[in-house]
Design a protein around this motif. Sequence first.
Motif, PDB file in Angstrom:
ATOM      1  N   ARG A 118       0.846  -1.204   0.000  1.00 46.50           N
ATOM      2  CA  ARG A 118       0.000   0.000   0.000  1.00 46.50           C
ATOM      3  C   ARG A 118       0.880   1.252   0.000  1.00 46.50           C
ATOM      4  O   ARG A 118       0.620   2.216  -0.727  1.00 46.50           O
ATOM      5  N   HIS A 119       1.912   1.233   0.801  1.00 47.18           N
ATOM      6  CA  HIS A 119       2.854   2.364   0.872  1.00 47.18           C
ATOM      7  C   HIS A 119       3.472   2.634  -0.510  1.00 47.18           C
ATOM      8  O   HIS A 119       3.550   3.794  -0.945  1.00 47.18           O
ATOM      9  N   ILE A 120       3.894   1.596  -1.203  1.00 49.94           N
ATOM     10  CA  ILE A 120       4.503   1.752  -2.530  1.00 49.94           C
ATOM     11  C   ILE A 120       3.505   2.372  -3.505  1.00 49.94           C
ATOM     12  O   ILE A 120       3.826   3.328  -4.210  1.00 49.94           O
ATOM     13  N   ILE A 121       2.301   1.823  -3.549  1.00 46.10           N
ATOM     14  CA  ILE A 121       1.288   2.319  -4.483  1.00 46.10           C
ATOM     15  C   ILE A 121       0.906   3.764  -4.147  1.00 46.10           C
ATOM     16  O   ILE A 121       0.757   4.596  -5.050  1.00 46.10           O
ATOM     17  N   GLN A 122       0.796   4.093  -2.876  1.00 44.48           N
ATOM     18  CA  GLN A 122       0.494   5.477  -2.488  1.00 44.48           C
ATOM     19  C   GLN A 122       1.591   6.422  -2.967  1.00 44.48           C
ATOM     20  O   GLN A 122       1.310   7.503  -3.494  1.00 44.48           O
ATOM     21  N   ASN A 123       2.854   6.024  -2.787  1.00 46.03           N
ATOM     22  CA  ASN A 123       3.966   6.863  -3.248  1.00 46.03           C
ATOM     23  C   ASN A 123       3.953   7.025  -4.759  1.00 46.03           C
ATOM     24  O   ASN A 123       4.185   8.117  -5.278  1.00 46.03           O
ATOM     25  N   MET A 124       3.701   5.922  -5.474  1.00 48.71           N
ATOM     26  CA  MET A 124       3.661   6.009  -6.933  1.00 48.71           C
ATOM     27  C   MET A 124       2.484   6.872  -7.391  1.00 48.71           C
ATOM     28  O   MET A 124       2.626   7.669  -8.331  1.00 48.71           O
ATOM     29  N   ASN A 125       1.334   6.732  -6.745  1.00 47.96           N
ATOM     30  CA  ASN A 125       0.188   7.584  -7.078  1.00 47.96           C
ATOM     31  C   ASN A 125       0.524   9.052  -6.883  1.00 47.96           C
ATOM     32  O   ASN A 125       0.228   9.886  -7.736  1.00 47.96           O
ATOM     33  N   GLN A 126       1.169   9.368  -5.768  1.00 41.69           N
ATOM     34  CA  GLN A 126       1.524  10.760  -5.510  1.00 41.69           C
ATOM     35  C   GLN A 126       2.565  11.247  -6.518  1.00 41.69           C
ATOM     36  O   GLN A 126       2.451  12.335  -7.049  1.00 41.69           O
ATOM     37  N   PHE A 127       3.560  10.446  -6.781  1.00 38.07           N
ATOM     38  CA  PHE A 127       4.641  10.849  -7.674  1.00 38.07           C
ATOM     39  C   PHE A 127       4.145  11.071  -9.097  1.00 38.07           C
ATOM     40  O   PHE A 127       4.498  12.048  -9.737  1.00 38.07           O
ATOM     41  N   TYR A 128       3.335  10.148  -9.602  1.00 40.10           N
ATOM     42  CA  TYR A 128       2.887  10.227 -10.991  1.00 40.10           C
ATOM     43  C   TYR A 128       1.537  10.925 -11.147  1.00 40.10           C
ATOM     44  O   TYR A 128       1.060  11.095 -12.266  1.00 40.10           O
ATOM     45  N   GLY A 129       0.902  11.304 -10.048  1.00 38.48           N
ATOM     46  CA  GLY A 129      -0.394  11.967 -10.132  1.00 38.48           C
ATOM     47  C   GLY A 129      -1.499  11.024 -10.588  1.00 38.48           C
ATOM     48  O   GLY A 129      -2.432  11.433 -11.279  1.00 38.48           O
ATOM     49  N   THR A 130      -1.396   9.759 -10.199  1.00 37.76           N
ATOM     50  CA  THR A 130      -2.369   8.751 -10.600  1.00 37.76           C
ATOM     51  C   THR A 130      -3.267   8.403  -9.417  1.00 37.76           C
ATOM     52  O   THR A 130      -3.069   8.901  -8.311  1.00 37.76           O
ATOM     53  N   ASN A 131      -4.211   7.509  -9.666  1.00 36.32           N
ATOM     54  CA  ASN A 131      -5.127   7.098  -8.618  1.00 36.32           C
ATOM     55  C   ASN A 131      -5.332   5.582  -8.672  1.00 36.32           C
ATOM     56  O   ASN A 131      -6.463   5.111  -8.686  1.00 36.32           O
ATOM     57  N   ALA A 132      -4.249   4.831  -8.728  1.00 36.66           N
ATOM     58  CA  ALA A 132      -4.347   3.368  -8.768  1.00 36.66           C
ATOM     59  C   ALA A 132      -4.986   2.870  -7.481  1.00 36.66           C
ATOM     60  O   ALA A 132      -4.689   3.364  -6.394  1.00 36.66           O
ATOM     61  N   ASP A 133      -5.855   1.907  -7.605  1.00 29.46           N
ATOM     62  CA  ASP A 133      -6.568   1.327  -6.469  1.00 29.46           C
ATOM     63  C   ASP A 133      -5.733   0.181  -5.893  1.00 29.46           C
ATOM     64  O   ASP A 133      -5.626  -0.882  -6.505  1.00 29.46           O
ATOM     65  N   PHE A 134      -5.173   0.400  -4.705  1.00 30.41           N
ATOM     66  CA  PHE A 134      -4.326  -0.613  -4.092  1.00 30.41           C
ATOM     67  C   PHE A 134      -5.069  -1.928  -3.907  1.00 30.41           C
ATOM     68  O   PHE A 134      -4.531  -2.999  -4.199  1.00 30.41           O
ATOM     69  N   ASP A 135      -6.299  -1.870  -3.401  1.00 27.36           N
ATOM     70  CA  ASP A 135      -7.043  -3.105  -3.139  1.00 27.36           C
ATOM     71  C   ASP A 135      -7.242  -3.915  -4.410  1.00 27.36           C
ATOM     72  O   ASP A 135      -7.147  -5.150  -4.387  1.00 27.36           O
ATOM     73  N   GLN A 136      -7.482  -3.242  -5.503  1.00 25.75           N
ATOM     74  CA  GLN A 136      -7.639  -3.937  -6.782  1.00 25.75           C
ATOM     75  C   GLN A 136      -6.312  -4.577  -7.213  1.00 25.75           C
ATOM     76  O   GLN A 136      -6.276  -5.731  -7.635  1.00 25.75           O
ATOM     77  N   ILE A 137      -5.228  -3.841  -7.088  1.00 23.49           N
ATOM     78  CA  ILE A 137      -3.905  -4.376  -7.436  1.00 23.49           C
ATOM     79  C   ILE A 137      -3.581  -5.566  -6.548  1.00 23.49           C
ATOM     80  O   ILE A 137      -3.169  -6.623  -7.015  1.00 23.49           O
ATOM     81  N   TRP A 138      -3.777  -5.409  -5.251  1.00 27.54           N
ATOM     82  CA  TRP A 138      -3.429  -6.463  -4.300  1.00 27.54           C
ATOM     83  C   TRP A 138      -4.230  -7.736  -4.572  1.00 27.54           C
ATOM     84  O   TRP A 138      -3.699  -8.843  -4.498  1.00 27.54           O
TER      85      TRP A 138
END
Length: 182
Positions: A133-153
């Motif tokens: 979750r931490h990784i995806i949150q950082n990537m979302n912030q860095f790239y300005g995206t909104n990837a859904d962690f729960d969906q990825i996980w």
Amino acid sequence: MGNQQYQTYRTESRYSQWDAPRLQKFSGFDGNRLPQIHQAFIKAAGSDGLVSRSEFGRLYREYNLGPNDEGSIDRAFRTFDRDGSGKLSFDELLSASIMLNKNTNARERVSYLIDSNNPSGINKTIITPDYGRHIIQNMNQFYGTNADFDQIWSKVNSNNGQVQREEFISYVTQSPTFVQYF
């Protein structure tokens, strides 16, 4: 940004734990340049071993660590200033420059991001849900995206609550949300 457990190594640089050829591969810096950048960082850093936004910008431009426009520099600084202190460590500066380095492939960039911030250490084979979750949150912030962690996980989790590092890297680097940035 982020959880306190991921800041254990904030002022204790992991730079010396990386083997030089691997770090050069991730960063795109030659063997002489990386130690020069590290020394310039140490000189610019305060007694706490951290640099301010203005010093980060100066080092970033001076050593051409990535796109030199103010927007890219601000985005990199905000993303890696995880605790909102207005300061960055050397490892955070490296992470920012590596994530902006278009000359390094996606797998290498994500691998570095995972390893450099992993509270379990470099090259650990398991990603926990909290760390994922931490990784995806950082990537979302860095790239300005909104990837859904729960969906990825849900797509990478093998029902034991943890994911193999390589499987996580493969999924993230091929995800439609992030692939355009690699």
